[in-house]
Scaffold this motif. Structure first.
Motif, mmCIF file in Angstrom:
data_model
loop_
_atom_site.group_PDB
_atom_site.id
_atom_site.type_symbol
_atom_site.label_atom_id
_atom_site.label_comp_id
_atom_site.label_asym_id
_atom_site.label_seq_id
_atom_site.Cartn_x
_atom_site.Cartn_y
_atom_site.Cartn_z
ATOM 1 N N GLY A 82 0.898 -1.217 0.069
ATOM 2 C CA GLY A 82 0.149 -0.125 -0.008
ATOM 3 C C GLY A 82 0.775 1.117 0.104
ATOM 4 O O GLY A 82 0.624 2.176 -0.516
ATOM 5 N N ALA A 83 2.242 1.309 0.782
ATOM 6 C CA ALA A 83 2.698 2.370 0.943
ATOM 7 C C ALA A 83 3.388 2.889 -0.748
ATOM 8 O O ALA A 83 3.647 3.647 -1.180
ATOM 9 C CB ALA A 83 3.911 2.346 1.788
ATOM 10 N N ARG A 84 3.812 1.498 -1.285
ATOM 11 C CA ARG A 84 4.552 1.674 -2.567
ATOM 12 C C ARG A 84 3.279 2.030 -3.749
ATOM 13 O O ARG A 84 3.667 3.101 -4.126
ATOM 14 C CB ARG A 84 4.956 0.218 -3.204
ATOM 15 C CG ARG A 84 6.062 -0.340 -2.247
ATOM 16 C CD ARG A 84 6.616 -1.345 -2.773
ATOM 17 N NE ARG A 84 7.327 -2.392 -2.160
ATOM 18 C CZ ARG A 84 8.619 -2.304 -1.533
ATOM 19 N NH1 ARG A 84 9.204 -1.003 -1.590
ATOM 20 N NH2 ARG A 84 9.140 -3.035 -0.885
ATOM 21 N N MET A 85 2.107 1.911 -3.492
ATOM 22 C CA MET A 85 1.098 2.617 -4.270
ATOM 23 C C MET A 85 1.030 3.855 -4.035
ATOM 24 O O MET A 85 0.764 4.466 -4.973
ATOM 25 C CB MET A 85 -0.193 1.823 -4.111
ATOM 26 C CG MET A 85 -0.315 0.443 -4.590
ATOM 27 S SD MET A 85 -1.937 -0.489 -4.544
ATOM 28 C CE MET A 85 -3.003 0.771 -5.330
ATOM 29 N N LEU A 86 0.951 4.526 -2.754
ATOM 30 C CA LEU A 86 0.979 5.829 -2.334
ATOM 31 C C LEU A 86 2.102 6.468 -3.208
ATOM 32 O O LEU A 86 1.925 7.577 -3.515
ATOM 33 C CB LEU A 86 0.974 5.852 -1.039
ATOM 34 C CG LEU A 86 -0.445 5.515 -0.240
ATOM 35 C CD1 LEU A 86 -0.136 5.653 1.116
ATOM 36 C CD2 LEU A 86 -1.554 6.581 -0.424
ATOM 37 N N MET A 87 3.492 5.903 -3.161
ATOM 38 C CA MET A 87 4.577 6.538 -3.840
ATOM 39 C C MET A 87 4.164 6.589 -5.240
ATOM 40 O O MET A 87 4.531 7.633 -5.639
ATOM 41 C CB MET A 87 5.844 5.619 -3.348
ATOM 42 C CG MET A 87 6.321 5.660 -1.806
ATOM 43 S SD MET A 87 7.885 4.586 -1.688
ATOM 44 C CE MET A 87 8.689 4.981 -2.931
ATOM 45 N N LEU A 88 3.778 5.551 -5.999
ATOM 46 C CA LEU A 88 3.693 5.715 -7.212
ATOM 47 C C LEU A 88 2.733 6.916 -7.843
ATOM 48 O O LEU A 88 2.821 7.589 -8.507
ATOM 49 C CB LEU A 88 2.989 4.406 -7.747
ATOM 50 C CG LEU A 88 2.673 4.350 -9.185
ATOM 51 C CD1 LEU A 88 3.585 4.347 -10.260
ATOM 52 C CD2 LEU A 88 1.445 3.036 -9.437
ATOM 53 N N THR A 89 1.534 7.030 -6.811
ATOM 54 C CA THR A 89 0.441 7.954 -7.074
ATOM 55 C C THR A 89 1.044 9.172 -6.731
ATOM 56 O O THR A 89 1.176 10.286 -7.731
ATOM 57 C CB THR A 89 -0.635 7.655 -6.092
ATOM 58 O OG1 THR A 89 -1.212 6.390 -6.269
ATOM 59 C CG2 THR A 89 -1.823 8.713 -6.184
#
Length: 268
Positions: A57-64
């Motif tokens: 989930g944190a990696r997705m936040l980074m991508l976004t």
């Protein structure tokens, strides 16, 4: 420049830029490891599920965050080029935005194809999403940087694996663009990318951009840095592509769902 102010795509592009600029501009964030630990937790379902929610989930936040911030920066570069009537910022920023869209689109499909908390292939699916997000965020083709990465320990839990290094090899952008071209949302992306690339490399396109009609004689051509024609050409070539790529990037990033459950807030 009436041809700009009367252009509907340009007005939409400006509106998108100021919308992004009105959003949050700073984030405090603890970076997750550059190594995937999904397989390390394969025998502990509780830790695996927590890892999938929190770290993935944190990696997705980074991508976004990176995707939206980079889009804002590239739109800013485009608008600066318009203000300065300089052709290259328009062409370069549009090409970069198209590349960014290709990355975001590719990763979003991987996330959707592997989402779900059901037990079927759970470790494999979490690993696939995790590694894709690592590659899209930290991937590089710079040999010096890759060499420096090899000397760093990515994980506090274990030594680096050869696979950890392989994941950090950036995926070829043409592979991602080809995948985008096979979708319904942007079938002409490869053609647009090739056209922009012609202007962004020191070859025919870049050189011919400076050639205009001579004011001295109809028999002559002029290599010009003062004519407005190169800028008009760059604007006409790039505006619709920039608007489409930036809009789609923003839409995709804002429509992503958590693949393995919503994490506890990671940004401050």
């Amino acid at each position: 420049m009436d041809f700009i102010s009367d252009n509907n795509d340009f007005n939409k592009l400006e509106k998108l830029y100021y919308h992004l600029k009105s959003q949050r501009q700073d984030y405090d964030f603890q970076l997750p490891s550059m190594a995937s630990h999904a397989e390390d937790y394969s025998n502990d379902s509780t830790r695996l599920q927590n890892y999938a929610r929190q770290v993935v989930g944190a990696r997705m936040l980074m991508l976004t965050a990176f995707g939206i911030m980079n889009t804002q920066r590239l739109l800013q570069e485009y608008l600066t080029g318009v203000k300065d009537t300089s052709p290259f910022p328009l062409l370069h920023s549009t090409r970069a935005q198209l590349e960014l869209l290709a990355v975001v689109f590719d990763v979003s499909l991987i996330i959707k194809d592997n989402a779900g908390t059901h037990s079927d292939r759970l470790v494999e699916r979490i690993t696939t999403v995790d590694e894709s997000l690592i590659k899209s965020t930290f991937g590089t083709r710079n040999e010096i940087l890759k060499g420096a990465m090899k000397s760093e320990r990515f994980s506090k839990l274990r030594e680096n694996k050869e696979k950890d290094i392989e994941i950090l090899e950036a995926k070829n952008i043409l592979t991602r663009l080809t995948k985008l071209s096979k979708s319904e949302i942007y079938k002409d992306c490869l053609l647009d990318y090739e056209r922009l690339s012609e202007y962004c490399h020191p070859n025919y396109g870049m050189n011919m951009l400076h050639i205009v009609r001579s004011n001295i004689s109809e028999k002559l051509l002029c290599f010009s840095l003062t004519s407005s024609e190169p800028f008009k050409m760059a604007f006409t070539t790039s505006i619709s592509t920039m608007l489409k790529a930036a809009t789609l990037t923003n839409q995709i990033l804002n429509s992503l769902d958590w693949p393995f459950g919503e994490p506890i807030k990671s940004f401050n």
